[in-house]
Write an enzyme that holds these catalytic residues in place. Structure first.
Site, PDB file in Angstrom:
ATOM      1  N   ASP A  14      36.900  26.024  10.204  1.00 59.73           N
ATOM      2  CA  ASP A  14      37.308  27.392   9.859  1.00 59.73           C
ATOM      3  C   ASP A  14      36.133  28.114   9.218  1.00 59.73           C
ATOM      4  O   ASP A  14      35.020  27.589   9.149  1.00 59.73           O
ATOM      5  CB  ASP A  14      38.528  27.384   8.930  1.00 59.73           C
ATOM      6  CG  ASP A  14      38.262  26.693   7.604  1.00 59.73           C
ATOM      7  OD1 ASP A  14      37.130  26.211   7.384  1.00 59.73           O
ATOM      8  OD2 ASP A  14      39.179  26.621   6.776  1.00 59.73           O
TER       9      ASP A  14
ATOM     10  N   ARG B 145      44.708  24.403   7.946  1.00 56.93           N
ATOM     11  CA  ARG B 145      44.502  25.832   7.662  1.00 56.93           C
ATOM     12  C   ARG B 145      44.359  26.566   8.985  1.00 56.93           C
ATOM     13  O   ARG B 145      43.290  26.555   9.599  1.00 56.93           O
ATOM     14  CB  ARG B 145      43.263  26.038   6.784  1.00 56.93           C
ATOM     15  CG  ARG B 145      43.444  25.504   5.383  1.00 56.93           C
ATOM     16  CD  ARG B 145      42.299  25.925   4.465  1.00 56.93           C
ATOM     17  NE  ARG B 145      42.488  25.394   3.116  1.00 56.93           N
ATOM     18  CZ  ARG B 145      41.988  24.240   2.686  1.00 56.93           C
ATOM     19  NH1 ARG B 145      41.260  23.501   3.509  1.00 56.93           N
ATOM     20  NH2 ARG B 145      42.210  23.828   1.466  1.00 56.93           N
TER      21      ARG B 145
END
Length: 867
Positions: A82, A298
């Site tokens: 990410d 996430r």
């Protein structure tokens, strides 16, 4: 042998197992660099130049990676997939280049994997790339914005609003949501309404409930039955008429499963089902990810890899049968706002392995994995098939009508495995109805009116707050947990029974920001800024342009507050919070008029501790105060006014309780010219001064209590309550600074302790300190303690003989002659005393280690003499 760098040692251990001895796997332990918290770390005057600093804890980790690169001339950055992971990789490469640990020919590559499994890691190693510059720039923009807001706005708060800690770009907007919800609740006025329910029976005697929906030939709205009188008339209308079934409608229905988890929905469901906070949920998910049990946690994505879908369908067929597997695999459309967060959903890496199969021992991880596993399986299962039935019942004249609803589950489908939780309980009319046919006459067993009141909107839980932030476009998956945690850590919000309640500090910060920095706590502005940052990560916008536009307006807003005075700020906040702090009074009088002096005006004040309260403008002449918030009639009645609260009259004297400079106290009589110091006594800390009774006040005023004269020297012994709690004193008077004090076990003992107990406590106190520093006389030496070593002696004390061992002093029983005390008796007394006082009890000495037999050095032969 390439050096592979990941964030955590747990992840490094798992990946090292998959890659084998051909790679060196090391951990960076999270971010290695950050902006130092000082002025100039982000310089808007020089194109937003950012000065980074390697954290002191991270230097050793960077050094370990640099040392490994001396022998292995290849670096593979395998941090999380990410924006934050991309930033860590970029920071690592920059830090290593600054150390000159990377040579010009050192190959540096970036690999990402969505799950820590052998297949995912091996495949990632086959597809290396470079660090994504767009994701890094999106990170730089967010970090610069957070620094510019926090470092410039927080000092304004410190100067203008005493007690405020700091303000964050997104945290302040999140706090505003909670404060506004609380104000909605406080402004809410409940409205009464009634409903009527009938317990009916079919011709076969089967009972069911139906609610009144038509009265007087008119369909009822929620508030049509407004009071008890109207409700009773409605009951009479039902009971006075014959009822029969007018229609029965059964309609098929289906329920589809929820999509698989992404970050926000996982946090919401863990909160609903287990009461887990966002941070607690993400910590457990992180451990599961690092152990290779779930995919990356996430994400904004809800799509699932094709191979995972097939594995899921196979697991469903194997466990529940082919009837539970739909003909076509379910496809869930990804709702990610930007590509960098659009990973796969959160799912198990092995669909066939449930929580029991993994043998998870940590409770949070076990619960969370079971939740993820069930949700993932359910999302690919058949829909539940239901039959919803509506029965309308009425009178012949059409004046009264009732309705009953229910449903039958024909095929449970995904409900066999999992059903999504709900934030608020609703009547789903999912009860089952008996067999009913049109035209059936209904027997009225009971008709009941029920009173209701409208309810205020519920306070946010962490789950509903994350859901609301997601709806508004505030924050991103990787930030939800830290945002919700930060506002609690700063004392702006507290959590009570899983609900979030704003504290005084939080209300004040929100009121201040809404008045002087309104644009920056607006939901649309924050959401639009998030979208601009997403555009940066997609390569569609320059991050320095975003920073430039933001800083131009924000710095101007900061400059406008430089001339503000604290009194001006507080008065403005008074105006904003006036409906909350000073609501209209029933008699129409000025709600801000001081109820005690009748002249001063009430306003909000702040204390150095950061708390807020309501005080009178006539201070110090009028010392009226009340807690921050709307006036509480009950609290006002029980509050202690400046002139003291009258408890009653005793012996002709008024007994009052006051709040003094050093705490609450009771007083007998008034201060007069003749009696400038009437009898007073402090209220114990454990007692609530507002709840004090006359009996308790009189009891306190009997102190200090004379127990009697000490039998050995005739000096008085007193019982009293002091600064450190209840105690006894051996002195001519309680004001005597000399003498001996000994603590009592509880407040009640002040009025009950007798002389025998007092003498014992005083003797123990004197023995424990050796007679206030004087050299105690040794009556008998008993020798070394048989278990723990150290001299054991019988000593002469001021209040009697005692046994001494190290720091433990044990009083001898009165009937024991010091000359006859044996070591065995002394050891028992010492052990008993050590147990009571909580001191270190004697333990057996460890057996001495045997000395190793020294090897004899062979004697050197003398050299032969030459002839």
């Amino acid at each position: 042998m390439p050096v592979v760098v990941v964030e955590s040692p747990a992840k490094a251990k798992t990946i090292n197992k998959y890659l084998g001895s051909d790679y060196t796997v090391l951990a960076s332990y999270g971010h290695v660099r950050d902006l130092p918290p000082k002025d100039g770390s982000v310089d808007p005057e020089h194109d937003f130049d950012m000065k980074w600093e390697v954290a002191s804890d991270s230097k050793k980790h960077v050094k370990a990676i640099a040392d490994a690169l001396k022998d292995d001339n290849a670096l593979i950055l395998a941090t999380d997939p990410d924006r934050e992971g991309e930033a860590i990789s970029w920071h690592l490469e920059e830090a290593l280049r600054n150390r000159k640990a990377l040579k010009k020919d050192t190959p540096v590559s970036r690999v990402v994997f969505n799950a820590i499994t052998q297949a995912a890691v091996t495949e990632a190693m086959k597809n290396p790339r470079q660090v994504d510059g767009d994701l890094v720039e999106a990170y730089l923009a967010r970090r610069a914005l957070d620094y510019l807001v926090g470092f410039n706005l927080s000092p304004v708060l410190w100067r203008k609003l005493p007690g405020a800690k700091s303000a964050g770009r997104v945290q302040s907007v999140c706090l505003r949501l909670i404060v506004e919800r609380e104000m909605e609740i406080e402004a809410f006025r409940a409205r009464e309404y009634w409903s009527v329910t009938a317990l009916l029976a079919t011709p076969r005697g089967q009972e069911f409930e139906a609610r009144l929906t038509v009265l007087g030939g008119k369909k009822l709205d929620r508030y049509d039955i407004a009071d008890a009188t109207a409700a009773e008339l409605a009951v009479q209308a039902v009971t006075s008429r014959d009822l029969s079934v007018q229609s029965v409608e059964a309609r098929p229905a289906t329920r589809n499963p929820s999509p698989p988890f992404m970050t926000s929905t996982l946090q919401q469901e863990a909160s609903r089902k287990f009461g887990m906070g966002a941070r607690q949920t993400m910590q457990a998910a992180q451990r599961l990810y690092e152990a290779g049990h779930i995919t990356y946690m996430r994400t904004d994505g809800i799509d699932m890899a094709p191979e995972a879908v097939e594995a899921c369908r196979a697991a469903i067929a194997g466990r529940y049968g082919k009837d539970y597997v739909p003909g076509q695999a379910r496809v869930y459309k990804n709702k990610a706002k930007n590509a960098q967060e659009a990973h796969e959903c959160i799912r198990p890496t092995d669909m066939a392995a449930d929580a029991e199969a993994l043998r998870l021992t940590e409770p949070d991880q076990k619960k969370l994995y079971d939740l993820i596993w069930k949700r993932t399986l359910a999302c690919q299962m058949e829909s539940a098939r239901l039959e919803r039935t509506t029965v309308d019942i009425g009178s012949r004249d059409g004046q009264v009508g009732l309705r009953a609803t229910g449903q039958v589950v024909l095929f449970d489908g995904f409900l066999r495995v999992y059903e999504e939780g709900r934030d608020d309980v609703v009547d789903d009319d999912d009860k089952r109805l008996p067999q009913i046919s049109q035209g059936d006459a209904m027997d009225k067993r009971k008709v009941t009116p029920d009173q209701h009141f409208t309810q205020p909107p519920p306070r946010y839980t962490e789950a509903t707050l994350v859901k609301r932030m997601e709806e508004l476009g505030i924050g991103r998956p990787s930030t939800y947990a830290s945002i919700v945690t930060t506002i609690q850590d700063r004392g702006y919000v507290r959590k009570d029974k899983n609900r979030l309640i704003p504290e005084d500090k939080g209300r004040l910060v929100t009121a201040f920001l809404e008045n002087y920095f309104r644009k920056y706590v607006e939901y649309d502005f924050t959401a639009d800024l998030e979208e601009e940052l997403d555009d940066v990560s997609a390569g569609d916008r320059d991050y320095k342009d975003v920073l430039g536009r933001f800083w131009r307006d924000f710095s101007a807003a900061i400059a406008e507050t430089s001339e503000l005075r604290i009194t001006e700020v507080l008065e403005k906040i008074n105006e904003v919070l006036e409906p909350h702090l000073f609501p209209p009074t029933e008699d129409g009088s000025d709600p801000r008029l001081c109820p005690h002096c009748g002249a001063g005006r009430l306003s909000m004040r702040t204390a150095r501790s950061g708390g807020a309260f309501i005080g009178c403008s006539n201070y110090p002449e009028c010392r009226y105060t009340r807690p921050f918030g709307p006036p509480d009639a009950e609290a006002e009645a029980s509050a202690i006014p400046p002139e003291g609260k009258l408890l009653g009259v005793d012996d002709g004297d008024e007994i009052r309780v006051f709040k003094g400079r050093f705490g609450p106290y009771v007083q007998r009589g008034e201060v007069t010219e003749e009696n400038k110091k009437p009898p007073r006594q402090s209220v114990p800390k454990d007692w609530v001064p507002e709840d004090l009774t006359l009996e308790q006040g009189v009891m306190l005023l009997t102190l200090p209590r004379l127990i009697g004269q000490h039998p050995e020297d005739g000096v008085s012994v007193w019982a009293n309550i002091g600064r450190y709690g209840p105690y006894i004193k051996h002195a001519e008077s309680t004001s005597d600074r000399g003498g001996t004090n000994a603590n009592l076990d509880g407040i009640d003992e002040v009025w009950t302790v007798g002389m025998n107990r007092a003498v014992q406590l005083l003797a123990e106190k004197v023995a424990s300190r050796g007679g206030r520093g004087r050299q105690a006389k040794v009556l008998k030496e008993l020798g070394e303690h048989p278990d723990a070593g150290g001299a054991v002696s019988v000593m002469e004390g001021k209040y009697g003989p005692y046994v001494k061992w190290e720091k433990v002093n044990a009083t001898l029983p009165k009937e024991t002659d010091p000359e006859t005390v044996t070591m065995e008796q002394a050891v028992d007394l010492i052990a008993e005393r050590a147990a009571k006082s909580g001191k270190k009890a004697p333990k057996k000495k460890a057996a001495p280690k045997k000395k190793a037999t020294a090897r004899k050095t062979p004697a050197k032969k003398a050299p032969a003499k030459k002839d």
